[in-house]
Design a protein around this motif. Structure first.
Motif, mmCIF file in Angstrom:
data_model
loop_
_atom_site.group_PDB
_atom_site.id
_atom_site.type_symbol
_atom_site.label_atom_id
_atom_site.label_comp_id
_atom_site.label_asym_id
_atom_site.label_seq_id
_atom_site.Cartn_x
_atom_site.Cartn_y
_atom_site.Cartn_z
ATOM 1 N N ILE A 184 -5.878 8.949 -0.525
ATOM 2 C CA ILE A 184 -4.854 8.176 0.196
ATOM 3 C C ILE A 184 -3.489 8.406 -0.447
ATOM 4 O O ILE A 184 -2.484 8.571 0.250
ATOM 5 N N ARG A 209 -5.406 0.222 -0.663
ATOM 6 C CA ARG A 209 -5.758 1.619 -0.389
ATOM 7 C C ARG A 209 -5.284 2.459 -1.572
ATOM 8 O O ARG A 209 -4.150 2.947 -1.576
ATOM 9 N N ASN A 229 0.813 -1.217 0.000
ATOM 10 C CA ASN A 229 0.000 0.000 0.000
ATOM 11 C C ASN A 229 0.845 1.265 0.000
ATOM 12 O O ASN A 229 0.467 2.269 -0.614
#
Length: 159
Positions: free
Chosen positions: A84, A79, A21
């Motif tokens: 983000i 994500r 991520n």
């Protein structure tokens, strides 16, 4: 973590998902930075560099998919929203207002190099905590980034 029959221990999968991520956020940012250059490049080499940046962005987008799918496959959540990416990317923000092809080449090559170095570091981390498949995926991305960096730097005249 979601239930999965993946046989990696959960603590290893959690570490991998976090690593993936982190690089997913940066890959989304990198894609946006290369598209920024693609849309705004000006100069005598416009068409070649414009098309080059489009190809680089396409490859980077495919790396985002690989990172996100691996995270999800390990039972994690990918994500991958722009919010983000903005919050979590470790890349230096792209300089807005750049138009000169040489400035874009310099900025894009620097960002590719930074992303590539971080991916190489992530290969070592994944290997150290025991996820050789994630390390292999990251190695694949590293090779691709190195190739794109070579293509971009090949448009920078030698001094």
């Amino acid at each position: 973590m979601y239930p999965t029959r993946n046989t990696l221990p959960e603590n290893i999968r959690e570490q991998s998902v976090e690593l993936l991520n982190t690089h997913l956020a940066a890959a989304i940012d990198l894609h946006g930075q290369v598209k920024q250059a693609h849309w705004n490049v000006r100069g005598p080499g416009f068409i070649a560099i414009h098309e080059l940046f489009d190809k680089v962005a396409e490859d980077v987008e495919s790396y985002s998919d690989l990172l996100a799918e691996r995270a999800a496959g390990l039972g994690g959540t990918a994500r991958g929203t722009v919010q983000i990416a903005t919050e979590c990317s470790f890349l230096v923000p792209y300089p807005l207002g750049v138009a000169d092809e040489h400035q874009h080449l310099f900025a894009v090559s620097g960002t590719l190099a930074a992303f590539g170095q971080s991916v190489r570091d992530a290969v070592e981390k994944a290997t150290a905590f025991g996820d050789t498949d994630t390390a292999d995926l990251l190695t694949q991305i590293s090779r691709g980034i190195d190739q794109q960096l070579w293509f971009v730097e090949s448009h920078i005249p030698p001094k």
